[in-house]
Design an enzyme around this catalytic site. Structure first.
Site, short mmCIF file in Angstrom:
data_model
loop_
_atom_site.label_atom_id
_atom_site.label_comp_id
_atom_site.label_asym_id
_atom_site.label_seq_id
_atom_site.Cartn_x
_atom_site.Cartn_y
_atom_site.Cartn_z
N SER A 157 1.58 13.50 4.68
CA SER A 157 0.72 14.32 3.82
C SER A 157 0.40 15.64 4.51
CB SER A 157 -0.60 13.59 3.54
OG SER A 157 -1.49 14.47 2.86
N TYR A 177 -7.77 7.80 5.57
CA TYR A 177 -6.44 8.04 4.99
C TYR A 177 -5.70 9.11 5.80
CZ TYR A 177 -3.08 9.89 1.57
OH TYR A 177 -1.94 10.34 0.95
P1 NDP Z 1 0.63 6.44 -6.56
O1 NDP Z 1 -0.73 5.88 -6.32
O2 NDP Z 1 0.87 7.24 -7.78
O3 NDP Z 1 1.73 5.27 -6.48
C1 NDP Z 1 1.65 4.37 -5.44
C2 NDP Z 1 2.91 3.53 -5.38
O4 NDP Z 1 2.80 2.67 -4.24
C3 NDP Z 1 3.10 2.63 -6.57
O5 NDP Z 1 4.47 2.42 -6.77
C4 NDP Z 1 2.41 1.34 -6.14
O6 NDP Z 1 2.92 0.17 -6.79
C5 NDP Z 1 2.77 1.31 -4.67
N1 NDP Z 1 1.76 0.60 -3.88
C6 NDP Z 1 0.46 0.93 -3.74
N2 NDP Z 1 -0.17 0.02 -2.98
C7 NDP Z 1 0.76 -0.88 -2.63
C8 NDP Z 1 0.72 -2.08 -1.87
N3 NDP Z 1 -0.40 -2.53 -1.29
N4 NDP Z 1 1.86 -2.79 -1.73
C9 NDP Z 1 3.01 -2.35 -2.30
N5 NDP Z 1 3.11 -1.24 -3.04
C10 NDP Z 1 1.99 -0.52 -3.21
O7 NDP Z 1 0.94 7.29 -5.23
P2 NDP Z 1 1.57 8.75 -5.08
O8 NDP Z 1 2.85 8.81 -5.81
O9 NDP Z 1 0.53 9.75 -5.35
O10 NDP Z 1 1.83 8.80 -3.51
C11 NDP Z 1 3.08 8.46 -2.95
C12 NDP Z 1 3.04 8.83 -1.47
O11 NDP Z 1 2.78 10.23 -1.33
C13 NDP Z 1 1.95 8.11 -0.68
O12 NDP Z 1 2.44 7.82 0.61
C14 NDP Z 1 0.85 9.14 -0.59
O13 NDP Z 1 0.01 8.92 0.51
C15 NDP Z 1 1.67 10.41 -0.45
N6 NDP Z 1 0.97 11.63 -0.85
C16 NDP Z 1 0.52 11.79 -2.12
C17 NDP Z 1 -0.11 12.97 -2.48
C18 NDP Z 1 -0.59 13.22 -3.87
O14 NDP Z 1 -1.24 14.26 -4.10
N7 NDP Z 1 -0.31 12.36 -4.84
C19 NDP Z 1 -0.35 14.05 -1.49
C20 NDP Z 1 0.17 13.76 -0.18
C21 NDP Z 1 0.79 12.58 0.13
P3 NDP Z 1 2.24 -0.40 -8.18
O15 NDP Z 1 2.69 0.53 -9.27
O16 NDP Z 1 2.78 -1.77 -8.33
O17 NDP Z 1 0.76 -0.35 -7.96
#
Ligand code: NDP
Length: 244
Positions: free
Chosen positions: A137, A150
Site C-alpha cells: 500500500s 493495517y
Molecule cells: P476488497 O476488500 O475489495 O477484497 C478483498 C478480497 O480479499 C476479497 O476477494 C476477499 O474475499 C478476500 N479476503 C478478505 N479477507 C480474507 C480472508 N480472511 N481470507 C481469504 N480471503 C480474504 O479489497 P481490495 O481489492 O480493496 O484490496 C486488495 C488489496 O489491495 C489488499 O491487499 C489491500 O490491502 C490492498 N490495497 C487496497 C487499497 C484500496 O484503496 N482499495 C489501497 C492500497 C492497498 P471474499 O470476497 O470472499 O470476502
C-alpha cells in the site's frame, strides 16, 4: 491469486487471464462473486477456477494448497505455481488509542502470517523464472495514523519482499511489491459515500481521481511479464502519485 473475487484482486485476475495465465480465483466467503470472476474470464476466452479458503484461521495454508493441487490435477496438470499474487487482506481503521489486541491479531494473522506461510508453501511449487507479487500500500510511504495496524502489516510485507528477493535470486524468481493508493473497492466504500469524501480521496492523486482495479492490474501484469525479469526486491508505486 489470493482475494480475487472482488476489487483489485478481480482486476488483476482478469488481466493475468487475458495475458494467458490459468488463474486460481481465490476467495474466503463470497462464492457468488468468485463465480462471476471465473465466468467473466472464461467468457473472454481465458482459463480460471475458483478456490475457496478463509485465511487467518488454523490450517488455512494446508487447505488452500490441497484444493489448489486437486484443481490442477483434475485438469491433468502437475501442481505448479508460476506467479503468486498475495492480494487478500483485511483492513481496519484505528488510531493508536483505539488499537486492541484483537485487531492486531486479526490484521496480522491474515495480512502477515497467512501470507508468509502460503508463500513458503507456494515456493515449493514454483519453477525457475517464477514471480511473487505482494500487494502492499502507498501508506507504507507516507504517514497514515488513521489505520496504524493495517499500515504496519503492509510494512511487514515490504520487508518480506526485500528479504525474499535476495533469497530467491539464485532460483531466478523475482519478488516485488505493488503499492496502490486509494482504489475504488469495497475496502474503502465508506469513505466514498459523499461527494466530498470522494473528492478528498481523488485529490490525493496528482491525476485528481481515485484509482481503479485495472490501474493496479497493469503494474502487476508488468511484474509478472518476461519484461520484468531483471526487476526484483522493488516496491512499485501505483498510487497515481499520491505522496508526491
Ligand atoms: P476488497 O476488500 O475489495 O477484497 C478483498 C478480497 O480479499 C476479497 O476477494 C476477499 O474475499 C478476500 N479476503 C478478505 N479477507 C480474507 C480472508 N480472511 N481470507 C481469504 N480471503 C480474504 O479489497 P481490495 O481489492 O480493496 O484490496 C486488495 C488489496 O489491495 C489488499 O491487499 C489491500 O490491502 C490492498 N490495497 C487496497 C487499497 C484500496 O484503496 N482499495 C489501497 C492500497 C492497498 P471474499 O470476497 O470472499 O470476502
Amino acid at each position: 491469486m489470493t482475494g480475487a473475487s472482488r476489487g483489485i484482486g478481480r482486476g488483476i485476475a482478469e488481466r493475468l487471464a487475458a495475458d494467458g495465465a490459468l488463474v486460481a480465483v481465490h476467495y474466503a466467503r463470497n462464492a457468488e462473486a468468485a463465480g462471476a470472476v471465473v465466468s467473466s474470464i472464461r467468457a473472454a476466452g481465458g482459463q480460471a477456477f475458483p478456490l475457496c479458503t478463509e485465511l487467518g484461521v488454523p490450517g488455512d495454508t494446508e487447505s488452500l494448497y490441497t484444493a489448489f493441487d486437486a484443481a490442477l490435477v483434475r485438469r491433468g496438470i502437475e501442481p505448479r505455481l508460476d506467479v503468486l499474487v498475495n492480494n487478500a487482506a483485511v483492513s481496519g481503521s484505528a488510531r493508536i488509542h483505539e488499537v486492541t489486541a484483537e485487531l492486531v491479531d486479526r490484521i496480522f494473522s491474515v495480512n502477515v502470517k497467512a501470507l508468509l506461510l502460503l508463500t513458503r508453501e507456494g515456493l515449493t511449487r514454483m519453477p525457475e523464472g517464477g514471480r511473487v507479487i505482494n500487494i502492499s500500500s502507498a501508506i507504507t510511504r507516507m504517514s497514515y495514523p488513521e489505520s496504524i495496524v493495517y499500515s504496519m502489516s503492509k510494512g511487514a510485507l515490504n520487508t518480506l519482499t526485500l528479504a525474499l528477493a535476495k533469497e530467491l535470486g539464485p532460483r531466478g524468481i523475482t519478488v516485488n511489491a505493488v503499492a496502490p493508493g486509494f482504489t475504488a473497492t469495497d475496502m474503502n466504500a465508506k469513505l466514498r459515500t459523499t461527494p466530498e469524501g470522494l473528492a478528498r480521496l481523488a485529490g490525493l492523486s496528482v491525476f485528481d481521481r481515485i484509482g481503479s482495479p485495472s490501474d493496479i492490474a497493469g503494474a502487476v501484469a508488468f511484474l509478472a511479464s518476461p519484461d520484468a525479469l531483471w526487476v526484483t526486491g522493488q516496491l512499485l508505486d501505483a498510487s497515481g502519485g499520491m505522496h508526491l
